[in-house]
Design an enzyme around this catalytic site. Structure first.
Site, PDB file in Angstrom:
ATOM      1  N   LYS A  14     -12.875  -4.618   1.561  1.00 26.72           N
ATOM      2  CA  LYS A  14     -13.778  -3.476   1.311  1.00 26.72           C
ATOM      3  C   LYS A  14     -15.255  -3.833   1.477  1.00 26.72           C
ATOM      4  O   LYS A  14     -16.035  -3.040   1.993  1.00 26.72           O
ATOM      5  CB  LYS A  14     -13.535  -2.901  -0.087  1.00 26.72           C
ATOM      6  CG  LYS A  14     -12.187  -2.195  -0.224  1.00 26.72           C
ATOM      7  CD  LYS A  14     -12.092  -1.563  -1.605  1.00 26.72           C
ATOM      8  CE  LYS A  14     -10.766  -0.863  -1.810  1.00 26.72           C
ATOM      9  NZ  LYS A  14     -10.744  -0.090  -3.063  1.00 26.72           N
ATOM     10  N   SER A  22       0.825  -1.210   0.000  1.00 33.75           N
ATOM     11  CA  SER A  22       0.000   0.000   0.000  1.00 33.75           C
ATOM     12  C   SER A  22       0.860   1.260   0.000  1.00 33.75           C
ATOM     13  O   SER A  22       1.830   1.373   0.746  1.00 33.75           O
ATOM     14  CB  SER A  22      -0.913   0.015   1.231  1.00 33.75           C
ATOM     15  OG  SER A  22      -1.569   1.270   1.306  1.00 33.75           O
ATOM     16  N   ALA A  63     -15.972  -4.031 -15.445  1.00 30.84           N
ATOM     17  CA  ALA A  63     -17.219  -4.049 -14.671  1.00 30.84           C
ATOM     18  C   ALA A  63     -16.956  -4.532 -13.246  1.00 30.84           C
ATOM     19  O   ALA A  63     -17.842  -5.047 -12.580  1.00 30.84           O
ATOM     20  CB  ALA A  63     -18.254  -4.944 -15.357  1.00 30.84           C
ATOM     21  N   GLY A 122      -3.796   7.406 -13.943  1.00 28.54           N
ATOM     22  CA  GLY A 122      -4.521   7.000 -12.729  1.00 28.54           C
ATOM     23  C   GLY A 122      -3.909   7.428 -11.410  1.00 28.54           C
ATOM     24  O   GLY A 122      -4.514   7.220 -10.355  1.00 28.54           O
ATOM     25  N   GLY A 163     -14.909  -3.652  -9.298  1.00 30.24           N
ATOM     26  CA  GLY A 163     -15.117  -2.657  -8.247  1.00 30.24           C
ATOM     27  C   GLY A 163     -14.822  -1.237  -8.711  1.00 30.24           C
ATOM     28  O   GLY A 163     -15.576  -0.304  -8.411  1.00 30.24           O
ATOM     29  N   ASP A 173     -13.528   6.417  -3.732  1.00 27.26           N
ATOM     30  CA  ASP A 173     -12.957   6.135  -5.058  1.00 27.26           C
ATOM     31  C   ASP A 173     -13.646   6.957  -6.158  1.00 27.26           C
ATOM     32  O   ASP A 173     -12.991   7.423  -7.096  1.00 27.26           O
ATOM     33  CB  ASP A 173     -13.067   4.638  -5.399  1.00 27.26           C
ATOM     34  CG  ASP A 173     -11.941   3.831  -4.769  1.00 27.26           C
ATOM     35  OD1 ASP A 173     -10.888   4.418  -4.448  1.00 27.26           O
ATOM     36  OD2 ASP A 173     -12.118   2.611  -4.595  1.00 27.26           O
TER      37      ASP A 173
END
Ligand SMILES: NC(=O)c1ccc[n+]([C@@H]2O[C@H](COP(=O)([O-])OP(=O)(O)OC[C@H]3O[C@@H](n4cnc5c(N)ncnc54)[C@H](OP(=O)(O)O)[C@@H]3O)[C@@H](O)[C@H]2O)c1
Length: 282
Positions: free
Chosen positions: A71, A20, A134, A245, A136, A108
């Site tokens: 999540k 992370s 398609a 991104g 998360g 997000d």
């Protein structure tokens, strides 16, 4: 930064969590703003999520970010879940309330749209959007674009049923398109967003000819390793505006930081450079 006994503490829960970037990102803002606080990685194995979340108020933590695979489980475990997080079906930010309850949010969609707005001239009224994928991230993209006012979304996915399920769940102007028709789906589009993992380091490239995409369309790839994917390089070469991104990752972190540490933060070139250096050292 040396912490006092009153330091505010937050962190990120995941399994694994070592990859992370969030501790570096929040650490940058904590240092920049001279905040008496810390943001720590917490490796929480599957099966111990509920226990970990319930320990947050008792330990005096302000909250956590949540990454894979927790999540959806966090959405189920929170006392209150924000309506946006419910629509996306996942929680990535938990805030511990004064009464000890856990409030769950999903940032997000915010990160995706803030990055798009900061780094392009795209407007929701420009025309139809195409979302590739398609999963998360595609769900968050759909919610973000619908809420921004996009009038028509074409969801293109390898597994067509997943695209159809997402279109149905969104109760908006969304239509599922078969993967084989992905190039025709670009006709007349004002925005293309790649939310598949294709193009990411270690994954196959995204195979997509852009011939039918208008030159005034914006091409957005939410993959950020590498920063310039083959999709973005091809789009840039033919004259389309492109958005990478990295900014989504940075912007999605802002609401949590502000809630836990009480200071508004910005995404600027200094932060991008800092994270880019970090990614290139990985
Ligand atoms: N920039 C950011 O802050 C940010 C945030 C979140 C995610 N991401 C990135 O977004 C990507 C997707 O994340 P996610 O959480 O949505 O993952 P996910 O739920 O696993 O979805 C993956 C998507 O990629 C598609 N896909 C995978 N392999 C494929 C292939 N060989 N051909 C065609 N389609 C393929 C899947 O199609 P099927 O449905 O057919 O399997 C699915 O639509 C990842 O690269 C992730 O790093 C970036």
């Amino acid at each position: 930064m040396i912490l006092s006994g009153k330091a505010r503490v937050a962190g990120v829960i995941g399994w694994p969590v070592a990859h992370s970037r969030s501790p570096r990102l929040h650490g940058y803002w904590l240092e920049r703003h001279g905040i008496d606080g810390a943001y720590i990685p917490m490796a929480v194995p599957p099966g111990r999520l509920e226990q970990a979340l319930r320990a947050l108020p008792a330990l005096g933590l302000r909250g956590v970010n949540v990454t894979l695979p927790h999540k959806e489980g966090t959405l189920a475990a929170c006392d209150n879940v924000d309506s946006l997080a419910r629509r996306i079906g996942a929680v990535n930010t938990v805030v511990v309330c004064d009464n000890g309850e856990l409030s769950g949010f999903n940032t997000d969609a915010f990160g995706l749209i803030e990055n798009l707005r900061q780094r392009s001239a795209w407007r929701a009224t420009d025309g139809p959007a195409v979302i590739l994928g398609a999963g998360g991230a595609a769900r968050a993209a759909c919610v973000a674009l619908l809420d921004a006012g996009v009038g028509s979304i074409r969801i293109v996915n390898r597994t067509r049923q997943r695209a159809a399920d997402l279109a149905d769940a969104m109760s908006g102007p969304c239509a599922a398109v078969a993967w084989a028709e992905r190039e025709e789906a670009l006709e007349g589009a004002a925005l293309v967003v790649n939310t598949t993992s294709l193009g990411m380091a270690g994954q196959p490239p995204l195979d997509l000819r852009l011939d039918s995409l208008p030159l005034k369309a914006t091409v957005y790839d939410i993959v950020y390793v590498p920063l310039e994917t083959r999709l973005l390089a091809g789009a840039r070469a033919r004259g389309n505006a492109v958005v990478d991104g990295l900014g989504m990752l940075l912007h999605q972190a802002r609401p949590g930081f502000e809630a836990w540490f009480g200071t508004p933060v910005e995404v600027d070139e200094g932060l991008r450079d800092f994270l880019l250096q970090d990614l290139s050292n990985a």
